[in-house]
Write a protein that holds these residues in place. Structure first.
Motif, PDB file in Angstrom:
ATOM      1  N   TYR A   9       0.849  -1.195   0.000  1.00  0.00           N
ATOM      2  CA  TYR A   9       0.000   0.000   0.000  1.00  0.00           C
ATOM      3  C   TYR A   9       0.882   1.242   0.000  1.00  0.00           C
ATOM      4  O   TYR A   9       1.861   1.308   0.745  1.00  0.00           O
ATOM      5  CB  TYR A   9      -0.881   0.006   1.249  1.00  0.00           C
TER       6      TYR A   9
ATOM      7  N   CYS B  58       0.718   5.544   0.181  1.00  0.00           N
ATOM      8  CA  CYS B  58      -0.114   6.722   0.381  1.00  0.00           C
ATOM      9  C   CYS B  58      -0.120   7.514  -0.909  1.00  0.00           C
ATOM     10  O   CYS B  58       0.929   7.873  -1.435  1.00  0.00           O
ATOM     11  CB  CYS B  58       0.420   7.573   1.523  1.00  0.00           C
TER      12      CYS B  58
ATOM     13  N   CYS C  21      -6.563   5.916   5.094  1.00  0.00           N
ATOM     14  CA  CYS C  21      -5.566   4.942   4.657  1.00  0.00           C
ATOM     15  C   CYS C  21      -5.720   3.617   5.404  1.00  0.00           C
ATOM     16  O   CYS C  21      -5.546   2.555   4.810  1.00  0.00           O
ATOM     17  CB  CYS C  21      -4.156   5.509   4.808  1.00  0.00           C
TER      18      CYS C  21
ATOM     19  N   HIS D 119       1.150  10.730  10.262  1.00  0.00           N
ATOM     20  CA  HIS D 119       0.200   9.961   9.444  1.00  0.00           C
ATOM     21  C   HIS D 119       0.363   8.445   9.621  1.00  0.00           C
ATOM     22  O   HIS D 119      -0.600   7.741   9.916  1.00  0.00           O
ATOM     23  CB  HIS D 119       0.366  10.371   7.977  1.00  0.00           C
TER      24      HIS D 119
ATOM     25  N   GLU E  50      -1.909   5.670  11.527  1.00  0.00           N
ATOM     26  CA  GLU E  50      -2.478   4.512  10.817  1.00  0.00           C
ATOM     27  C   GLU E  50      -2.262   3.233  11.631  1.00  0.00           C
ATOM     28  O   GLU E  50      -3.153   2.386  11.731  1.00  0.00           O
ATOM     29  CB  GLU E  50      -1.800   4.339   9.447  1.00  0.00           C
TER      30      GLU E  50
HETATM   31 ZN   LIG Z   1      -1.811   7.448   3.818  1.00  0.00          ZN
END
Ligand SMILES: [Zn+2]
Length: 498
Positions: free
Chosen positions: A40, A42, A239, A264, A268
């Motif tokens: 994944y 961002c 996210c 961030h 998460e």
């Molecule tokens: Zn992100």
């Protein structure tokens, strides 16, 4: 070229080492499912054109994916589109970037999002970055976010203030582990180091919004109903919700810029692991900032470049891509006219070399030396990319082969078979470099797209008939749409790849 048809790695899977920000050390990469990598990244907040710093992040992701595919992994990559909830401050203060831009441009927030999302894909395509399997938009996953916030509420991680539903970061064990700091140190760092703006009523500076309420005195364009009231999701929850939806509660790799580490990505982890009780991600990888003329790129410093700016200056996409892949992702590329000229020179050396291979012939071919050069380059190339994407070393291996073979051609030539083997090796390296060197090979063989050939013919006729306006228009179209440059010389036209 797909990894399947890759001749270099057939049958062997080498060890891959990746630098894990969690723990800050090189680790052997072992995926959860054999042969498959779930990753994944961002994605962009689509309120403006991506700048070169953003593009460096996506080039890094592209190199990572290509490297894994070169090693015969099937990569399932997800990169989100943030089209709501990203505020002007990294934390929870300030305005929503989308809504602010919509007001400025007199458009709706959805129009802004669509416009800059298209621009973003155009930029990535222009630099030959592979598209991810899924590019989920935040506004299309509100239900998933609401249910994740609900789960965190049930588990006692949340509290409510006037402004929204917040995550109590003191309740999550190991909060801040990704930064290498403990809870108190990270709070101190955010207050005094990052000087983040805070929101009245928050218990700790590290607490963050999961769901923000719409303002009482103004109507937002993007807002949704929720069990807590009308509002919109926090940036971080997007996210967590989208990555886990497409990749599972625990997945292999998560990437982003180094600026995402303290807030961030730290958030998460707190959200995802708080909700599931499972480890969220096995390998965290972060790319560095881009410098322009040795200084950090910033709008205020006036050294803020987009891809279009550099293309307008006359650099080709390959020059720009080459510059960004030639620097290790954990160091800072310095964009200057000199470094771009250097990159252009390197691309030209590769293109000249491919042309030369096409003309190589010898009466007394001795391909042993060429074979040895290929073998050495391959070994070194694979070792380099598999050691935390050491691209400077990988490119050194490529040019080592180019130099050796060039000397060989100078000395005694090369057989057609030898030349073909060298080209094949070069093109297999290019499945990682992504410079579309196969197009140079096609040019060397005189093969052109039939549409391009037709346009060149039409242009020739237009010139013959004195219709220079049309000829110029076709020339522009060839350059803009097909990357082909036509030059008129005393000996007729010269066709070049731009
Ligand atoms: Zn992100």
């Amino acid at each position: 070229m797909t990894a399947k048809s890759n001749p270099v790695t057939k049958g062997s899977k080498s060890r891959i080492l990746l630098f894990n920000t969690m723990g800050r050390k090189l680790e052997k990469f072992v995926p959860i499912e054999k042969g498959v990598v779930r990753m994944y990244s961002c994605g962009p907040t689509v309120y403006s054109y991506p700048h070169m710093g953003n593009m460096f992040a996506y080039i890094f992701v592209d190199l990572l994916r290509r490297t894994l595919e070169y090693n015969k992994y099937r990569v399932i990559s997800v990169r989100n589109i943030t089209d709501v909830g990203h505020l002007t401050s990294q934390a929870d203060a300030g305005e929503d970037k989308m809504e602010r831009e919509a007001q400025k441009e007199h458009k709706t927030a959805y129009e802004i999002a669509k416009f800059y999302e298209d621009a973003f894909f155009r930029y990535c395509d222009a630099l030959n970055c592979l598209r991810p399997a899924v590019s989920p938009r935040a506004t299309e996953h509100i239900n998933e976010m609401v249910s994740l916030v609900g789960e965190l509420e049930r588990k006692g991680y949340t509290y409510r203030i006037d402004d929204g539903i917040y995550y109590d970061s003191s309740k999550f064990r190991d909060y801040g582990a990704l930064t290498g700091m403990n809870f108190e140190q990270l709070n101190h760092y955010l207050i005094f180091g990052e000087r983040v703006e805070t929101v009245p009523g928050k218990k700790h500076v590290t607490d963050f919004a999961l769901w923000k309420f719409s303002p009482k005195d103004a109507k937002r364009q993007m807002e949704w109903d929720s069990p807590w009231g009308v509002g919109f999701p926090g940036w971080h929850i997007e996210c967590s919700a989208m990555s886990m939806k497409y990749l599972g509660e625990t997945f292999d790799i998560h990437t982003g810029g180094v600026d995402h580490i303290p807030i961030h990505h730290t958030n998460e982890i707190a959200q995802s692991e708080g909700a599931t009780g499972k480890k969220f991600v096995n390998y965290w990888m972060h790319n560095e900032f881009v410098l322009v003329d040795g200084k950090k790129m910033a709008k205020s410093a006036g050294n803020f470049f987009t891809l279009d700016d550099l293309l307008k200056k006359g650099y080709a996409w390959r020059d720009i891509r080459y510059l960004l892949i030639s620097v290790h992702y954990r160091s800072q590329p310095n964009i200057t006219d000199r470094s771009l000229e250097g990159a252009r020179g390197a691309v030209k050396r590769l293109s000249d070399f491919i042309t030369r291979l096409g003309n190589a012939e010898s009466m007394k071919p001795d391909d042993k030396e060429a074979k040895r050069a290929i073998k050495e380059a391959k070994d070194s190339f694979i070792r380099s990319i598999n050691t935390d994407l050491n691209m400077p070393e990988a490119l050194k291996a490529v040019f080592m082969m180019v130099n050796t073979v060039n000397k060989l051609i100078d000395r005694k030539g090369l057989s057609k078979r030898g030349a073909k083997a060298v080209l094949k090796a070069l093109l297999s390296f290019d499945s990682v470099l992504g410079l579309r060197l196969d197009e140079f090979a096609d040019m060397a063989k005189g093969r052109l797209d039939p549409v391009v050939e037709k346009l060149i013919k039409l242009r020739k006729e237009a010139r013959k008939n004195g219709n220079y306006a049309l000829a110029d228009e076709i020339r522009k179209r060839l350059k803009d749409e097909y990357g082909i440059e036509v030059e008129d010389t005393g000996n007729g036209e010269v066709i070049k790849r731009a």
